[in-house]
Design an enzyme around this catalytic site. Structure first.
Site, short mmCIF file in Angstrom:
data_model
loop_
_atom_site.label_atom_id
_atom_site.label_comp_id
_atom_site.label_asym_id
_atom_site.label_seq_id
_atom_site.Cartn_x
_atom_site.Cartn_y
_atom_site.Cartn_z
N CYS A 9 0.83 -1.22 -0.12
CA CYS A 9 0.03 0.02 -0.04
C CYS A 9 0.77 1.18 0.08
O CYS A 9 1.98 0.98 -0.49
CB CYS A 9 -0.95 -0.23 1.11
SG CYS A 9 -0.25 0.36 2.60
N ARG A 15 -3.27 -0.61 5.67
CA ARG A 15 -3.84 -1.78 4.69
C ARG A 15 -3.02 -2.86 4.57
O ARG A 15 -3.26 -3.94 4.75
CB ARG A 15 -4.31 -1.19 3.41
CG ARG A 15 -5.46 -0.15 3.50
CD ARG A 15 -5.65 0.66 2.07
NE ARG A 15 -4.40 1.64 1.92
CZ ARG A 15 -4.27 2.29 0.89
NH1 ARG A 15 -5.40 2.28 -0.10
NH2 ARG A 15 -3.38 3.06 0.58
N ASP A 122 -7.94 3.94 1.34
CA ASP A 122 -7.09 4.31 2.51
C ASP A 122 -7.69 4.63 3.62
O ASP A 122 -8.34 5.90 3.67
CB ASP A 122 -6.05 5.26 1.86
CG ASP A 122 -4.66 5.38 3.15
OD1 ASP A 122 -4.93 4.93 4.16
OD2 ASP A 122 -3.71 6.08 2.78
#
Length: 163
Positions: A9, A15, A122
């Site tokens: 990520c 994440r 996100d």
């Protein structure tokens, strides 16, 4: 030699950190799977812990990422990976541009999992509900992707599927 999966990520504090924990848990249920799971971020942040919210949400699902330390997506870990699973199409594009020799091994997580082209949003800076939503998306995609990853590992070990 294990199959290496790199989950990517931006900062590697939410994440992909959760994704690494989730996939390690899924792989842990398959004895001798021969799969090495790592995570990294495109922003180059090294040594940062997983965010408090990511740790809390992961823990609520039985996944411990409290000892996570971020790492950077670099030539060494991208080129060593058999599969790179990125959270967004932007990550895929950036990684393919930076590491063209690995382009065929870099995939959008959702595309690799089920053929969809859905970015995992996100949650940074958002409420815990956004972390929960991201966690559930990542867990769903990784659960769907697991058979493909296990098949790679079986192929690497020369094993056959008897079931």
């Amino acid at each position: 030699m294990p199959v290496r999966v790199l989950i990517v990520c931006s900062g590697n504090t939410c994440r992909s950190a959760m994704g690494e924990g989730i996939l390690r848990g899924l792989v842990g249920r398959t004895p001798d799977a021969g799969i090495d799971v790592r995570s990294a971020g495109t922003l180059g942040i090294v040594g940062a812990p997983a965010s408090d919210e990511a740790v809390r949400v992961a823990r609520s699902h039985g996944v411990d990422i409290s000892r996570h330390a971020s790492s950077s997506a670099n030539a060494a870990n991208v080129e060593a990976a058999d599969v790179v699973l990125a959270m967004t199409e932007m990550h895929v594009e950036e990684l393919r541009e930076r590491f063209p020799e690995a382009a065929d091994r870099i995939h959008l997580l959702s595309m690799y999992a089920d053929g969809s082209d859905i970015d995992v949003p996100d949650p940074v800076g958002g409420p815990v509900e956004e972390y929960e939503s991201a966690y559930r998306m990542i867990a769903g995609y990784l659960t769907s992707a697991l058979p493909k990853i296990l098949a790679l590992a079986r192929g690497r070990s020369g094993g056959t599927d008897t079931g």
